[in-house]
Design a protein around this motif. Structure first.
Motif, mmCIF file in Angstrom:
data_model
loop_
_atom_site.group_PDB
_atom_site.id
_atom_site.type_symbol
_atom_site.label_atom_id
_atom_site.label_comp_id
_atom_site.label_asym_id
_atom_site.label_seq_id
_atom_site.Cartn_x
_atom_site.Cartn_y
_atom_site.Cartn_z
ATOM 1 N N UNK A 1 22.312 35.058 -11.779
ATOM 2 C CA UNK A 1 21.630 33.800 -12.159
ATOM 3 C C UNK A 1 22.302 32.734 -12.939
ATOM 4 N N UNK A 2 23.465 32.942 -13.392
ATOM 5 C CA UNK A 2 24.291 32.138 -14.269
ATOM 6 C C UNK A 2 23.328 31.673 -15.441
ATOM 7 N N UNK A 3 22.675 32.407 -15.952
ATOM 8 C CA UNK A 3 21.648 32.211 -17.305
ATOM 9 C C UNK A 3 22.505 31.937 -18.261
ATOM 10 N N UNK A 4 23.551 32.268 -18.590
ATOM 11 C CA UNK A 4 24.720 32.099 -19.790
ATOM 12 C C UNK A 4 25.144 30.581 -19.516
ATOM 13 N N UNK A 5 25.503 30.142 -18.497
ATOM 14 C CA UNK A 5 25.894 28.942 -18.158
ATOM 15 C C UNK A 5 24.747 27.723 -18.503
ATOM 16 N N UNK A 6 23.613 28.110 -18.171
ATOM 17 C CA UNK A 6 22.521 27.329 -18.759
ATOM 18 C C UNK A 6 22.305 27.340 -20.119
ATOM 19 N N UNK A 7 22.437 28.614 -20.753
ATOM 20 C CA UNK A 7 22.239 28.694 -22.182
ATOM 21 C C UNK A 7 23.192 27.554 -22.967
ATOM 22 N N UNK A 8 24.275 27.817 -22.543
ATOM 23 C CA UNK A 8 25.504 27.132 -23.303
ATOM 24 C C UNK A 8 25.286 25.658 -23.155
ATOM 25 N N UNK A 9 24.884 25.285 -21.725
ATOM 26 C CA UNK A 9 24.749 23.833 -21.593
ATOM 27 C C UNK A 9 23.545 23.124 -22.002
ATOM 28 N N UNK A 10 22.360 23.782 -22.021
ATOM 29 C CA UNK A 10 21.184 23.314 -23.052
ATOM 30 C C UNK A 10 21.513 23.248 -24.535
ATOM 31 N N UNK A 11 22.412 24.260 -25.081
ATOM 32 C CA UNK A 11 22.748 23.970 -26.267
ATOM 33 C C UNK A 11 23.356 22.823 -26.649
ATOM 34 N N UNK A 12 24.563 22.473 -25.653
ATOM 35 C CA UNK A 12 25.426 21.264 -26.031
ATOM 36 C C UNK A 12 24.604 20.229 -25.715
ATOM 37 N N UNK A 13 23.477 20.087 -25.035
ATOM 38 C CA UNK A 13 22.761 18.957 -24.782
ATOM 39 C C UNK A 13 21.730 18.869 -26.185
ATOM 40 N N UNK A 14 21.214 20.078 -26.561
ATOM 41 C CA UNK A 14 20.558 19.843 -27.998
ATOM 42 C C UNK A 14 21.359 19.397 -28.993
ATOM 43 N N UNK A 15 22.532 19.695 -29.085
ATOM 44 C CA UNK A 15 23.393 19.171 -30.143
ATOM 45 C C UNK A 15 23.820 17.509 -29.861
ATOM 46 N N UNK A 16 23.935 17.216 -28.469
ATOM 47 C CA UNK A 16 24.360 15.935 -28.398
ATOM 48 C C UNK A 16 23.127 14.784 -28.479
ATOM 49 N N UNK A 17 22.146 15.471 -27.905
ATOM 50 C CA UNK A 17 20.911 14.473 -28.037
ATOM 51 C C UNK A 17 19.862 14.661 -29.189
ATOM 52 N N UNK A 18 19.720 15.769 -29.776
ATOM 53 C CA UNK A 18 18.604 15.935 -30.749
ATOM 54 C C UNK A 18 17.396 16.277 -30.262
ATOM 55 N N UNK A 19 17.357 16.738 -28.872
ATOM 56 C CA UNK A 19 15.972 16.886 -28.289
ATOM 57 C C UNK A 19 15.472 18.301 -28.778
#
Length: 191
Positions: free
Chosen positions: A118-136
């Motif tokens: 499922x590539x869950x770990x890729x999504x986990x990393x990416x959503x973390x990057x986005x949280x850091x970048x956006x503050x969402x």
């Protein structure tokens, strides 16, 4: 590196494909080396990926995650708003389509479609990057739910598959940084 990257970003092939994190290494090398040719070439890859128009809820999880990862990283590295804007579509797909257990279907909006990992770990990393970048805050909550899966039996207590555990640890480090909660360091230490 150049030959392989070319296959994903070469303008004559259309939109390119955001499916390799090594583009981040090239982005960092372009900045560290100061080589204007490398920087120009890498920036063109980022611009091409930023122009990728897709309904990310209808793509596979890995492509969506890698697009989000690279656009978030290009934004964090350059501060150029176009990259954060390009990250919004894949981020919204991951926020909307996360399962209650913190995972995602490999084909996102098509949970009944047969698939392998499922590539869950890729999504986990990416959503973390986005949280850091956006503050969402929604992205941070999405990250926290995925970490609960990754560091329990669902994720085999290793932060995901052995080969992808580092991606989960990256996500846990971001969660710790963004929340100030030292428990995320403990999660990684006990994995």
């Amino acid at each position: 590196m150049y030959t392989h990257t070319d296959g994903h970003c070469y303008l004559k092939q259309g939109a390119g494909a955001p499916d390799h994190a090594w583009l981040l290494g090239l982005l960092e090398w372009a900045g560290v080396s100061g080589d204007p040719v490398v920087w120009d070439w890498t920036a063109k890859c980022g611009e091409q990926l930023a122009g990728l128009k897709s309904d990310f809820s209808k793509t596979d999880l890995r492509t969506t995650a890698m697009q989000l990862h690279m656009m978030s990283q290009f934004y964090l590295y350059t501060g150029e708003r176009k990259y954060l804007d390009a990250a919004r579509g894949p981020a919204e797909a991951l926020i909307k389509l996360q399962k209650p257990d913190g995972t995602w279907s490999a084909y996102l909006a098509e949970p009944d479609r047969p698939h392998g990992g499922g590539f869950v770990e890729h999504a986990l990393m990416a959503i973390g990057d986005y949280a850091q970048a956006s503050g969402d805050a929604r992205a941070l909550e999405t990250l926290k739910r995925s970490l609960q899966w990754a560091f329990t039996d669902g994720g085999n207590k290793l932060g995901g598959t052995t080969a992808e555990a580092g991606l989960s640890m990256h996500g846990a480090a971001l969660a710790g940084e963004l929340t100030g909660d030292a428990a995320y360091a403990g999660i990684v230490e006990n994995a």
